[in-house]
Design a protein around this motif. Sequence first.
Motif, PDB file in Angstrom:
ATOM      1  N   ALA A 242      69.388 139.536 -37.495  1.00 31.61           N
ATOM      2  CA  ALA A 242      68.634 138.511 -38.222  1.00 31.61           C
ATOM      3  C   ALA A 242      67.266 139.047 -38.632  1.00 31.61           C
ATOM      4  O   ALA A 242      66.812 138.821 -39.764  1.00 31.61           O
ATOM      5  N   GLN A 243      66.593 139.776 -37.719  1.00 35.06           N
ATOM      6  CA  GLN A 243      65.286 140.341 -38.049  1.00 35.06           C
ATOM      7  C   GLN A 243      65.403 141.375 -39.162  1.00 35.06           C
ATOM      8  O   GLN A 243      64.548 141.439 -40.053  1.00 35.06           O
ATOM      9  N   LEU A 244      66.451 142.196 -39.106  1.00 27.54           N
ATOM     10  CA  LEU A 244      66.637 143.206 -40.152  1.00 27.54           C
ATOM     11  C   LEU A 244      66.934 142.539 -41.492  1.00 27.54           C
ATOM     12  O   LEU A 244      66.475 143.006 -42.546  1.00 27.54           O
ATOM     13  N   LEU A 245      67.688 141.458 -41.467  1.00 30.32           N
ATOM     14  CA  LEU A 245      68.004 140.737 -42.704  1.00 30.32           C
ATOM     15  C   LEU A 245      66.727 140.151 -43.311  1.00 30.32           C
ATOM     16  O   LEU A 245      66.516 140.226 -44.532  1.00 30.32           O
ATOM     17  N   ILE A 246      65.866 139.580 -42.470  1.00 33.39           N
ATOM     18  CA  ILE A 246      64.591 139.043 -42.960  1.00 33.39           C
ATOM     19  C   ILE A 246      63.712 140.167 -43.486  1.00 33.39           C
ATOM     20  O   ILE A 246      63.056 140.028 -44.522  1.00 33.39           O
ATOM     21  N   MET A 275      52.767 140.124 -57.309  1.00 30.61           N
ATOM     22  CA  MET A 275      52.400 138.710 -57.314  1.00 30.61           C
ATOM     23  C   MET A 275      53.629 137.815 -57.404  1.00 30.61           C
ATOM     24  O   MET A 275      53.831 136.905 -56.592  1.00 30.61           O
ATOM     25  N   LEU A 276      54.481 138.069 -58.390  1.00 32.43           N
ATOM     26  CA  LEU A 276      55.652 137.222 -58.579  1.00 32.43           C
ATOM     27  C   LEU A 276      56.682 137.445 -57.471  1.00 32.43           C
ATOM     28  O   LEU A 276      57.428 136.530 -57.121  1.00 32.43           O
ATOM     29  N   GLY A 277      56.699 138.654 -56.916  1.00 30.91           N
ATOM     30  CA  GLY A 277      57.577 138.902 -55.780  1.00 30.91           C
ATOM     31  C   GLY A 277      57.187 138.060 -54.580  1.00 30.91           C
ATOM     32  O   GLY A 277      58.047 137.499 -53.879  1.00 30.91           O
ATOM     33  N   ASN A 278      55.882 137.936 -54.325  1.00 32.66           N
ATOM     34  CA  ASN A 278      55.422 137.119 -53.204  1.00 32.66           C
ATOM     35  C   ASN A 278      55.628 135.632 -53.480  1.00 32.66           C
ATOM     36  O   ASN A 278      55.950 134.867 -52.570  1.00 32.66           O
ATOM     37  N   LEU A 279      55.439 135.216 -54.730  1.00 31.12           N
ATOM     38  CA  LEU A 279      55.738 133.824 -55.067  1.00 31.12           C
ATOM     39  C   LEU A 279      57.237 133.551 -54.937  1.00 31.12           C
ATOM     40  O   LEU A 279      57.649 132.491 -54.463  1.00 31.12           O
ATOM     41  N   GLY A 280      58.041 134.522 -55.354  1.00 27.56           N
ATOM     42  CA  GLY A 280      59.488 134.373 -55.246  1.00 27.56           C
ATOM     43  C   GLY A 280      59.983 134.280 -53.818  1.00 27.56           C
ATOM     44  O   GLY A 280      61.062 133.734 -53.555  1.00 27.56           O
ATOM     45  N   SER A 281      59.181 134.807 -52.876  1.00 28.41           N
ATOM     46  CA  SER A 281      59.587 134.744 -51.473  1.00 28.41           C
ATOM     47  C   SER A 281      59.617 133.309 -50.951  1.00 28.41           C
ATOM     48  O   SER A 281      60.215 133.033 -49.910  1.00 28.41           O
ATOM     49  N   LEU A 282      58.968 132.388 -51.677  1.00 26.95           N
ATOM     50  CA  LEU A 282      59.061 130.973 -51.317  1.00 26.95           C
ATOM     51  C   LEU A 282      60.508 130.478 -51.391  1.00 26.95           C
ATOM     52  O   LEU A 282      60.878 129.512 -50.728  1.00 26.95           O
ATOM     53  N   VAL A 283      61.311 131.171 -52.201  1.00 27.18           N
ATOM     54  CA  VAL A 283      62.732 130.844 -52.302  1.00 27.18           C
ATOM     55  C   VAL A 283      63.563 131.807 -51.467  1.00 27.18           C
ATOM     56  O   VAL A 283      64.461 131.394 -50.712  1.00 27.18           O
ATOM     57  N   ALA A 284      63.272 133.105 -51.569  1.00 24.82           N
ATOM     58  CA  ALA A 284      64.097 134.127 -50.921  1.00 24.82           C
ATOM     59  C   ALA A 284      64.053 134.036 -49.398  1.00 24.82           C
ATOM     60  O   ALA A 284      65.089 134.160 -48.731  1.00 24.82           O
ATOM     61  N   ILE A 285      62.874 133.822 -48.831  1.00 22.89           N
ATOM     62  CA  ILE A 285      62.754 133.794 -47.373  1.00 22.89           C
ATOM     63  C   ILE A 285      63.479 132.596 -46.750  1.00 22.89           C
ATOM     64  O   ILE A 285      64.245 132.766 -45.791  1.00 22.89           O
ATOM     65  N   PRO A 286      63.269 131.369 -47.254  1.00 24.82           N
ATOM     66  CA  PRO A 286      64.040 130.250 -46.681  1.00 24.82           C
ATOM     67  C   PRO A 286      65.554 130.442 -46.801  1.00 24.82           C
ATOM     68  O   PRO A 286      66.292 130.114 -45.861  1.00 24.82           O
ATOM     69  N   LEU A 287      66.032 130.974 -47.937  1.00 25.34           N
ATOM     70  CA  LEU A 287      67.466 131.214 -48.086  1.00 25.34           C
ATOM     71  C   LEU A 287      67.969 132.228 -47.059  1.00 25.34           C
ATOM     72  O   LEU A 287      69.037 132.049 -46.459  1.00 25.34           O
ATOM     73  N   THR A 288      67.188 133.278 -46.849  1.00 22.86           N
ATOM     74  CA  THR A 288      67.579 134.300 -45.875  1.00 22.86           C
ATOM     75  C   THR A 288      67.578 133.735 -44.464  1.00 22.86           C
ATOM     76  O   THR A 288      68.487 134.006 -43.673  1.00 22.86           O
ATOM     77  N   LEU A 289      66.555 132.953 -44.137  1.00 14.58           N
ATOM     78  CA  LEU A 289      66.509 132.330 -42.816  1.00 14.58           C
ATOM     79  C   LEU A 289      67.697 131.400 -42.608  1.00 14.58           C
ATOM     80  O   LEU A 289      68.233 131.293 -41.499  1.00 14.58           O
ATOM     81  N   TRP A 290      68.117 130.734 -43.669  1.00 13.69           N
ATOM     82  CA  TRP A 290      69.246 129.809 -43.572  1.00 13.69           C
ATOM     83  C   TRP A 290      70.504 130.535 -43.087  1.00 13.69           C
ATOM     84  O   TRP A 290      71.280 130.010 -42.286  1.00 13.69           O
ATOM     85  N   PHE A 291      70.706 131.752 -43.586  1.00  9.58           N
ATOM     86  CA  PHE A 291      71.897 132.519 -43.193  1.00  9.58           C
ATOM     87  C   PHE A 291      71.660 133.345 -41.932  1.00  9.58           C
ATOM     88  O   PHE A 291      72.612 133.650 -41.196  1.00  9.58           O
ATOM     89  N   ALA A 292      70.405 133.699 -41.660  1.00  6.44           N
ATOM     90  CA  ALA A 292      70.123 134.599 -40.535  1.00  6.44           C
ATOM     91  C   ALA A 292      70.017 133.878 -39.207  1.00  6.44           C
ATOM     92  O   ALA A 292      70.430 134.419 -38.168  1.00  6.44           O
ATOM     93  N   LEU A 293      69.459 132.674 -39.205  1.00  7.75           N
ATOM     94  CA  LEU A 293      69.220 131.985 -37.938  1.00  7.75           C
ATOM     95  C   LEU A 293      70.524 131.422 -37.381  1.00  7.75           C
ATOM     96  O   LEU A 293      71.401 130.966 -38.139  1.00  7.75           O
ATOM     97  N   PRO A 294      70.695 131.464 -36.065  1.00  5.17           N
ATOM     98  CA  PRO A 294      71.893 130.878 -35.466  1.00  5.17           C
ATOM     99  C   PRO A 294      71.942 129.376 -35.669  1.00  5.17           C
ATOM    100  O   PRO A 294      70.915 128.703 -35.630  1.00  5.17           O
ATOM    101  N   ARG A 295      73.118 128.858 -35.901  1.00  2.00           N
ATOM    102  CA  ARG A 295      73.289 127.409 -36.083  1.00  2.00           C
ATOM    103  C   ARG A 295      73.118 126.673 -34.754  1.00  2.00           C
ATOM    104  O   ARG A 295      73.510 127.174 -33.714  1.00  2.00           O
TER     105      ARG A 295
END
Length: 295
Positions: A242-246, A275-295
């Motif tokens: 999960a950490q590597l995926l994030i 700049m836009l990469g960091n703004l885009g992380s507002l979408v990319a990071i939550p999506l990655t956490l959704w799949f990475a974190l245990p249910r």
Amino acid sequence: MLELFLRILGIIFPVFAIAACGSVWGRRHRPDMSVVNRLNMEVFAPALVFWALSDKPFDFVLYRDLAVGGIAVVLGSGLLMLPLCRALGINLKTFLPPMMFNNSGNMGIPLALFAFGEQALQAAVVLFIIEMVLHFTVGLYMLDHRTRPLQLLRMPMIQATILGIACSASGIALPAPFANTIKLLGQVSIPLLLFALGVRLLDVNLRDWKLGVFGAIACPAAGVACVLLVRPWLSLDADQFAQLLIFGALPPAVLNVLLAEQYRQEPDRVASVVMLGNLGSLVAIPLTLWFALPR
């Protein structure tokens, strides 16, 4: 489902809220952050690295595959993007470094801390050190085709890494007053890294927004793809994976802009990508956490 959503919100909100505070305060006061950034890179962040590595035994075997995965993400992202950049006629020196060298310090360490707790700090520091070493070796070579391996030994971050691992490996335990002092200094770095990130992004323009949008999509996509490609060959537990995926989904590091300015490598275009990469992380990071974190 709701519980997982609230957990993700609890992880990402402090990270982006502190960066937003930096942007708001920075827009009002327009401060010179050079002294603050230097303090962070030469005092507070090295203290965090030293404390994380020396506070408890450092298991080389435990983090071996994670380290290999981190190297694969950084170098593999560049290899994946190389043919696409050539096909699209994008300057490789301008675009590849931001795709490879991510925000493992400013954003990666806080995310790991909020997502997995203090026990994940050593793993986050390992990935941070790998990204930083590769940035100051492979990254600088990409910009001017020269290597400076001895320069790494003069960096406080590398010195703190060596001393931290040495203390852990030798079983040396610092007296509590010294250990607590170093821990407190290190704890300064995490919010300050995020606050400084918010201030620094104010200076970035969006002149090359099309390239920036492309980078905002390509950077996490390439990083996550590399993680999934090397996963079958790595022995990672669920938390390390999960950490590597994030780590793979992190946006470009702000340091890419500073180096582009130093080497006069289209800094405005690099700044737009960052700049836009960091703004885009507002979408990319939550999506990655959704799949990475245990249910």
